[in-house]
Design a protein around this motif. Structure first.
Motif, PDB file in Angstrom:
ATOM      1  N   GLN A  54       0.811  -1.215   0.000  1.00 23.47           N
ATOM      2  CA  GLN A  54       0.000   0.000   0.000  1.00 23.47           C
ATOM      3  C   GLN A  54       0.848   1.271   0.000  1.00 23.47           C
ATOM      4  O   GLN A  54       0.351   2.353  -0.326  1.00 23.47           O
ATOM      5  CB  GLN A  54      -0.945   0.017   1.208  1.00 23.47           C
ATOM      6  CG  GLN A  54      -2.022  -1.043   1.126  1.00 23.47           C
ATOM      7  CD  GLN A  54      -2.923  -1.007   2.323  1.00 23.47           C
ATOM      8  OE1 GLN A  54      -3.444   0.041   2.681  1.00 23.47           O
ATOM      9  NE2 GLN A  54      -3.106  -2.148   2.967  1.00 23.47           N
ATOM     10  N   ASN A  75      -3.098   5.583  11.399  1.00 23.34           N
ATOM     11  CA  ASN A  75      -4.365   4.853  11.304  1.00 23.34           C
ATOM     12  C   ASN A  75      -4.179   3.342  11.193  1.00 23.34           C
ATOM     13  O   ASN A  75      -5.164   2.612  11.167  1.00 23.34           O
ATOM     14  CB  ASN A  75      -5.176   5.373  10.120  1.00 23.34           C
ATOM     15  CG  ASN A  75      -5.687   6.771  10.363  1.00 23.34           C
ATOM     16  OD1 ASN A  75      -6.296   7.040  11.379  1.00 23.34           O
ATOM     17  ND2 ASN A  75      -5.416   7.660   9.437  1.00 23.34           N
ATOM     18  N   LEU A  76      -2.950   2.896  11.140  1.00 21.41           N
ATOM     19  CA  LEU A  76      -2.677   1.478  10.967  1.00 21.41           C
ATOM     20  C   LEU A  76      -3.346   0.614  12.036  1.00 21.41           C
ATOM     21  O   LEU A  76      -3.967  -0.399  11.704  1.00 21.41           O
ATOM     22  CB  LEU A  76      -1.161   1.251  10.969  1.00 21.41           C
ATOM     23  CG  LEU A  76      -0.636  -0.030  10.371  1.00 21.41           C
ATOM     24  CD1 LEU A  76      -1.096  -0.217   8.922  1.00 21.41           C
ATOM     25  CD2 LEU A  76       0.876  -0.037  10.421  1.00 21.41           C
ATOM     26  N   SER A  89      -6.078   0.855  13.458  1.00 19.09           N
ATOM     27  CA  SER A  89      -7.524   0.740  13.289  1.00 19.09           C
ATOM     28  C   SER A  89      -7.916   0.139  11.937  1.00 19.09           C
ATOM     29  O   SER A  89      -9.087   0.045  11.613  1.00 19.09           O
ATOM     30  CB  SER A  89      -8.182   2.115  13.443  1.00 19.09           C
ATOM     31  OG  SER A  89      -7.724   2.996  12.433  1.00 19.09           O
ATOM     32  N   SER A  90      -6.914  -0.286  11.160  1.00 16.26           N
ATOM     33  CA  SER A  90      -7.217  -0.839   9.836  1.00 16.26           C
ATOM     34  C   SER A  90      -7.650  -2.288   9.947  1.00 16.26           C
ATOM     35  O   SER A  90      -7.276  -3.005  10.876  1.00 16.26           O
ATOM     36  CB  SER A  90      -6.007  -0.719   8.908  1.00 16.26           C
ATOM     37  OG  SER A  90      -4.951  -1.510   9.377  1.00 16.26           O
TER      38      SER A  90
END
Length: 61
Positions: free
Chosen positions: A39, A55-56, A58-59
């Motif tokens: 990504q 944000n990792l 919460s991915s």
């Protein structure tokens, strides 16, 4: 795997500064880690990369 090496290095540096993201990444399987690294090619700016790392945890993988 065609990854921008600068993005990969910066990703690693940002992980070191974010304990939650680092812990999340450490718990990932090798396949999940590869999916995360793939990504990075979609990230164009330093601020996008920081947001990606932040944000990792919460991915959903």
């Amino acid at each position: 795997m065609d990854i921008n090496m600068n993005a990969a290095v910066t990703f690693g540096e940002l992980l070191q500064k974010n304990p939650q993201a680092s812990a999340f990444y450490d718990r990932c399987t090798p396949a999940q880690r590869q999916a995360i690294l793939l990504q990075l090619s979609q990230v164009n700016t330093q601020s996008q990369l920081k947001a990606f790392v932040d944000n990792l945890p919460s991915s959903a993988l």
